[in-house]
Scaffold this motif. Structure first.
Motif, PDB file in Angstrom:
ATOM      1  N   ARG A  52      -4.161  -5.944   6.518  1.00  0.00           N
ATOM      2  CA  ARG A  52      -4.257  -5.927   5.111  1.00  0.00           C
ATOM      3  C   ARG A  52      -5.715  -5.567   4.953  1.00  0.00           C
ATOM      4  NH1 ARG A  52      -2.453 -11.104   3.075  1.00  0.00           N
ATOM      5  NH2 ARG A  52      -4.822 -11.468   3.462  1.00  0.00           N
ATOM      6  N   ASP A  53      -6.572  -6.428   5.330  1.00  0.00           N
ATOM      7  CA  ASP A  53      -8.120  -6.192   4.902  1.00  0.00           C
ATOM      8  C   ASP A  53      -8.609  -4.746   5.574  1.00  0.00           C
ATOM      9  OD1 ASP A  53      -8.069  -8.877   4.110  1.00  0.00           O
ATOM     10  OD2 ASP A  53      -9.178  -9.652   6.134  1.00  0.00           O
ATOM     11  N   ARG A  54      -8.259  -4.129   6.744  1.00  0.00           N
ATOM     12  CA  ARG A  54      -8.508  -2.983   6.959  1.00  0.00           C
ATOM     13  C   ARG A  54      -7.902  -1.899   5.975  1.00  0.00           C
ATOM     14  NH1 ARG A  54      -7.610  -1.844  13.003  1.00  0.00           N
ATOM     15  NH2 ARG A  54      -8.013   0.253  12.353  1.00  0.00           N
ATOM     16  N   LEU A  55      -6.563  -2.071   5.539  1.00  0.00           N
ATOM     17  CA  LEU A  55      -5.942  -1.048   4.837  1.00  0.00           C
ATOM     18  C   LEU A  55      -6.630  -1.146   3.215  1.00  0.00           C
ATOM     19  CD1 LEU A  55      -2.630  -1.726   6.104  1.00  0.00           C
ATOM     20  CD2 LEU A  55      -3.862   0.379   6.361  1.00  0.00           C
ATOM     21  N   ALA A  56      -7.135  -2.315   3.197  1.00  0.00           N
ATOM     22  CA  ALA A  56      -7.655  -2.406   1.393  1.00  0.00           C
ATOM     23  C   ALA A  56      -8.981  -1.933   1.334  1.00  0.00           C
ATOM     24  CB  ALA A  56      -7.734  -4.163   1.219  1.00  0.00           C
ATOM     25  N   ARG A  57      -9.612  -1.370   2.724  1.00  0.00           N
ATOM     26  CA  ARG A  57     -11.117  -0.791   2.459  1.00  0.00           C
ATOM     27  C   ARG A  57     -10.790   0.462   1.914  1.00  0.00           C
ATOM     28  NH1 ARG A  57     -13.112  -2.198   8.235  1.00  0.00           N
ATOM     29  NH2 ARG A  57     -12.112  -4.286   8.496  1.00  0.00           N
ATOM     30  N   PHE A  76       0.811  -1.246   0.117  1.00  0.00           N
ATOM     31  CA  PHE A  76      -0.160   0.009  -0.061  1.00  0.00           C
ATOM     32  C   PHE A  76       0.985   1.139  -0.174  1.00  0.00           C
ATOM     33  CE2 PHE A  76      -2.286  -3.381   2.073  1.00  0.00           C
ATOM     34  CZ  PHE A  76      -3.620  -3.295   1.444  1.00  0.00           C
ATOM     35  N   PRO A  77       1.618   1.679  -1.041  1.00  0.00           N
ATOM     36  CA  PRO A  77       2.609   2.723  -1.148  1.00  0.00           C
ATOM     37  C   PRO A  77       1.854   4.107  -1.096  1.00  0.00           C
ATOM     38  CG  PRO A  77       2.252   1.810  -3.477  1.00  0.00           C
ATOM     39  CD  PRO A  77       1.515   1.040  -2.699  1.00  0.00           C
ATOM     40  N   GLY A  78       0.547   4.020  -1.124  1.00  0.00           N
ATOM     41  CA  GLY A  78      -0.261   5.331  -1.287  1.00  0.00           C
ATOM     42  C   GLY A  78      -0.561   5.722   0.456  1.00  0.00           C
ATOM     43  N   LEU A  79      -0.448   4.753   1.455  1.00  0.00           N
ATOM     44  CA  LEU A  79      -0.768   4.963   2.729  1.00  0.00           C
ATOM     45  C   LEU A  79       0.770   5.215   3.426  1.00  0.00           C
ATOM     46  CD1 LEU A  79      -3.320   1.983   3.323  1.00  0.00           C
ATOM     47  CD2 LEU A  79      -3.800   4.579   2.880  1.00  0.00           C
ATOM     48  N   SER A  80       0.674   6.171   4.254  1.00  0.00           N
ATOM     49  CA  SER A  80       1.729   6.530   5.113  1.00  0.00           C
ATOM     50  C   SER A  80       2.188   5.190   6.087  1.00  0.00           C
ATOM     51  CB  SER A  80       1.554   7.789   6.145  1.00  0.00           C
ATOM     52  OG  SER A  80       0.839   7.367   6.916  1.00  0.00           O
TER      53      SER A  80
END
Length: 63
Positions: free
Chosen positions: A58-63, A21-25
Motif C-alpha cells: 500500500r505504501d509503495r502504490l501510494a507513491r 487504487f482503481p487507477g492502477l492495473s
C-alpha cells in the motif's frame, strides 16, 4: 498459518488494494504484492506476513 491460507490472504490483499487504487492495473498490484511477499518469505513466523505485505505494498502504490 499454512501455505494455502497465506496465499488466500495475499489474494485478499490484492483485492483490497485493487479497490483502493482503481487507477492502477490489477497486474501491477499483484506484482508489487509478490515483490513485497518475496522480501518476507524467509521468515519463520508466518502469521503476520499478509498484513506486513499489505502495508508495504500500500505504501509503495501510494507513491
Amino acid at each position: 498459518m499454512g501455505v494455502s491460507e497465506e496465499l488466500r490472504a495475499l489474494a485478499e490483499v490484492v483485492d483490497r488494494l485493487s479497490a483502493r487504487f482503481p487507477g492502477l492495473s490489477r497486474e501491477h498490484i499483484e506484482d508489487v504484492v509478490q515483490q513485497e511477499h518475496r522480501l518476507l518469505d524467509t521468515g519463520r513466523v508466518r502469521a503476520f506476513v499478509p498484513v506486513l505485505v499489505e502495508h508495504a505494498a500500500r505504501d509503495r502504490l501510494a507513491r
